[in-house]
Design an enzyme around this catalytic site. Structure first.
Site, PDB file in Angstrom:
ATOM      1  CE  LYS A 179     -27.468 -20.403   9.640  1.00  0.00           C
ATOM      2  NZ  LYS A 179     -27.794 -21.282   8.328  1.00  0.00           N
ATOM      3  CE  LYS A 205     -26.407 -26.556  14.766  1.00  0.00           C
ATOM      4  NZ  LYS A 205     -25.721 -27.127  13.703  1.00  0.00           N
ATOM      5  CB  THR A 265     -25.048 -23.515  12.003  1.00  0.00           C
ATOM      6  OG1 THR A 265     -25.147 -23.281  10.658  1.00  0.00           O
ATOM      7  CG2 THR A 265     -26.025 -22.432  12.936  1.00  0.00           C
TER       8      THR A 265
HETATM    9  P1  NAD Z   1     -23.910 -33.650   8.366  1.00  0.00           P
HETATM   10  O1  NAD Z   1     -24.460 -34.348   9.405  1.00  0.00           O
HETATM   11  O2  NAD Z   1     -24.279 -34.023   6.842  1.00  0.00           O
HETATM   12  O3  NAD Z   1     -22.244 -33.502   8.246  1.00  0.00           O
HETATM   13  C1  NAD Z   1     -21.414 -33.505   9.406  1.00  0.00           C
HETATM   14  C2  NAD Z   1     -20.239 -34.319   9.163  1.00  0.00           C
HETATM   15  O4  NAD Z   1     -19.422 -34.127  10.178  1.00  0.00           O
HETATM   16  C3  NAD Z   1     -20.514 -35.847   9.029  1.00  0.00           C
HETATM   17  O5  NAD Z   1     -20.198 -36.356   7.691  1.00  0.00           O
HETATM   18  C4  NAD Z   1     -19.852 -36.532  10.115  1.00  0.00           C
HETATM   19  O6  NAD Z   1     -19.286 -37.680   9.847  1.00  0.00           O
HETATM   20  C5  NAD Z   1     -18.708 -35.520  10.479  1.00  0.00           C
HETATM   21  N1  NAD Z   1     -18.037 -35.438  11.634  1.00  0.00           N
HETATM   22  C6  NAD Z   1     -18.748 -35.457  12.778  1.00  0.00           C
HETATM   23  N2  NAD Z   1     -17.797 -35.455  13.808  1.00  0.00           N
HETATM   24  C7  NAD Z   1     -16.639 -35.358  13.195  1.00  0.00           C
HETATM   25  C8  NAD Z   1     -15.170 -35.475  13.655  1.00  0.00           C
HETATM   26  N3  NAD Z   1     -14.947 -35.309  14.919  1.00  0.00           N
HETATM   27  N4  NAD Z   1     -14.112 -35.267  12.872  1.00  0.00           N
HETATM   28  C9  NAD Z   1     -14.519 -35.447  11.479  1.00  0.00           C
HETATM   29  N5  NAD Z   1     -15.816 -35.354  11.152  1.00  0.00           N
HETATM   30  C10 NAD Z   1     -16.697 -35.421  11.836  1.00  0.00           C
HETATM   31  O7  NAD Z   1     -24.219 -32.200   8.486  1.00  0.00           O
HETATM   32  P2  NAD Z   1     -24.558 -30.985   7.227  1.00  0.00           P
HETATM   33  O8  NAD Z   1     -25.806 -31.072   6.813  1.00  0.00           O
HETATM   34  O9  NAD Z   1     -23.257 -31.004   6.413  1.00  0.00           O
HETATM   35  O10 NAD Z   1     -24.472 -29.694   8.120  1.00  0.00           O
HETATM   36  C11 NAD Z   1     -23.083 -29.185   8.805  1.00  0.00           C
HETATM   37  C12 NAD Z   1     -23.078 -27.932   9.386  1.00  0.00           C
HETATM   38  O11 NAD Z   1     -23.756 -26.927   8.511  1.00  0.00           O
HETATM   39  C13 NAD Z   1     -24.073 -28.029  10.679  1.00  0.00           C
HETATM   40  O12 NAD Z   1     -23.422 -26.962  11.571  1.00  0.00           O
HETATM   41  C14 NAD Z   1     -25.466 -27.438  10.105  1.00  0.00           C
HETATM   42  O13 NAD Z   1     -26.171 -26.701  10.929  1.00  0.00           O
HETATM   43  C15 NAD Z   1     -24.705 -26.154   9.029  1.00  0.00           C
HETATM   44  N6  NAD Z   1     -25.871 -26.163   7.940  1.00  0.00           N
HETATM   45  C16 NAD Z   1     -26.570 -27.106   7.273  1.00  0.00           C
HETATM   46  C17 NAD Z   1     -27.488 -26.798   6.267  1.00  0.00           C
HETATM   47  C18 NAD Z   1     -27.925 -27.737   5.700  1.00  0.00           C
HETATM   48  O14 NAD Z   1     -28.888 -27.537   4.888  1.00  0.00           O
HETATM   49  N7  NAD Z   1     -27.705 -29.046   5.636  1.00  0.00           N
HETATM   50  C19 NAD Z   1     -27.468 -25.328   5.690  1.00  0.00           C
HETATM   51  C20 NAD Z   1     -26.961 -24.264   6.489  1.00  0.00           C
HETATM   52  C21 NAD Z   1     -26.085 -24.714   7.395  1.00  0.00           C
END
Ligand code: NAD
Length: 290
Positions: free
Chosen positions: A162, A237, A87
């Site tokens: 979204k 966010k 997102t």
């Molecule tokens: P998260 O923080 O658990 O996962 C993100 C991952 O990206 C981490 O493991 C981190 O180490 C990795 N990362 C960061 N920088 C990086 C790089 N340069 N190279 C490779 N990996 C890298 O977050 P999440 O909960 O998995 O959410 C991911 C996305 O999905 C976000 O944009 C969030 O807004 C969206 N989202 C989350 C949810 C939810 O319920 N968690 C729901 C809908 C959408």
């Protein structure tokens, strides 16, 4: 299909695992998180992307997405699809798509709804922006990771859908919580409040499906001491992204702005971080008008 998957956090890991379990060849990269079962680890984002027909990114925010896109676009084969499921800001999504297309790639912004539970169960909803050709190529993967994918329009249309959806969600949750707190002070029983509103014109997803009052309506985070679910800081966010998009196109969104400010106060000053976004109800319970 050969798939590169970058960002294996709470959402990315189960999504990548589901693709591997469905028989796709998935190569993954994350700065810190381990690869889930069935996913082959790569040493860098570029290594995960090279040779992939589709590269999926699932990253924390738009700044990180743009940095990762800068690393992987030169490594990707012409005609491959860069599909971002994070997102992010509509502007980030459009910039990354333009960069990818200038390099001879296809691009999609495909944010999801459904949370960690939906990612694990393969029941996410994808809101997708980009070309028909790119959508057609990735559609079989959306079918594995989710239950529904809506092609919303050109680049940025997925992120637009979204943030509009989540702006409605944030505003409606606040309205539902403040109405419960008002009903409490008027001496109205919460179950009676639910029975009336859930079948009247005040009904909503936040009342009927995700009721913020414990012990009332279907099971929700309120029944588990407001453990998320969908954390208040993630709602903040998305409300900030909605305000950033509204500023970009000069749209008047007073309720969205009010919701962003309320969640900001809740998360940053009132200890709301780490709690479900429906924990707005106990917040209102503790307050009075001034
Ligand atoms: P998260 O923080 O658990 O996962 C993100 C991952 O990206 C981490 O493991 C981190 O180490 C990795 N990362 C960061 N920088 C990086 C790089 N340069 N190279 C490779 N990996 C890298 O977050 P999440 O909960 O998995 O959410 C991911 C996305 O999905 C976000 O944009 C969030 O807004 C969206 N989202 C989350 C949810 C939810 O319920 N968690 C729901 C809908 C959408």
């Amino acid at each position: 299909m050969n798939i590169g998957f970058i960002g294996l956090g709470n959402m990315g890991a189960p999504m990548a695992a589901n693709l591997a379990a469905a028989g796709h060849s998935v190569t993954g990269f994350d700065l810190t998180a381990p690869c889930p079962a069935g996913v082959t680890p790569a040493d860098s984002a570029a290594a995960a992307a090279s040779g992939a027909e589709v590269v999926i990114t699932m990253l924390p925010n738009g700044e990180i997405l743009e940095a990762v896109a800068g690393e992987i676009i030169p490594a990707m084969a012409p005609g491959a699809v860069l599909c971002d499921c994070s997102t992010v800001d509509v502007e980030n999504a459009r910039r990354v798509a333009a960069e990818a297309e200038a390099a001879g790639l296809l691009a999609l912004d495909a944010p999801v709804s459904g949370g960690v539970g939906g990612a694990a169960a393969g029941t996410l909803t994808f809101m997708v922006g980009g070309s028909e050709a790119a959508f057609a190529k990735v559609a079989p993967l959306f079918d594995v990771m989710g239950q529904k994918a809506v092609h919303c329009g050109d680049a940025g249309a997925g992120q637009s859908a979204k943030i509009c959806n989540n702006m409605i969600l944030g505003v409606t949750m606040i309205a539902t919580c403040e109405a419960f707190a008002l009903a409490d002070k008027l001496g109205l029983d919460r179950q009676k409040m639910f029975d009336v509103v859930s079948t009247s014109s005040g009904q909503s997803w936040t009342m009927n499906t995700y009721c913020p009052a414990p012990g009332v309506g279907p099971e929700s985070p309120a029944d588990h001491d407001y453990r998320p679910g969908f954390a208040a800081e993630l709602m903040l966010k998305d409300l900030r992204l909605a305000q950033s998009a509204a500023e970009m196109v000069d749209a008047d969104t007073p309720m969205g702005l009010a919701a962003a400010k309320l969640y900001e106060t809740f998360v940053e000053e009132e200890g709301g971080k780490g709690w479900d976004f429906s924990a707005m109800l106990p917040r209102f319970e503790r307050r009075n008008r001034t």
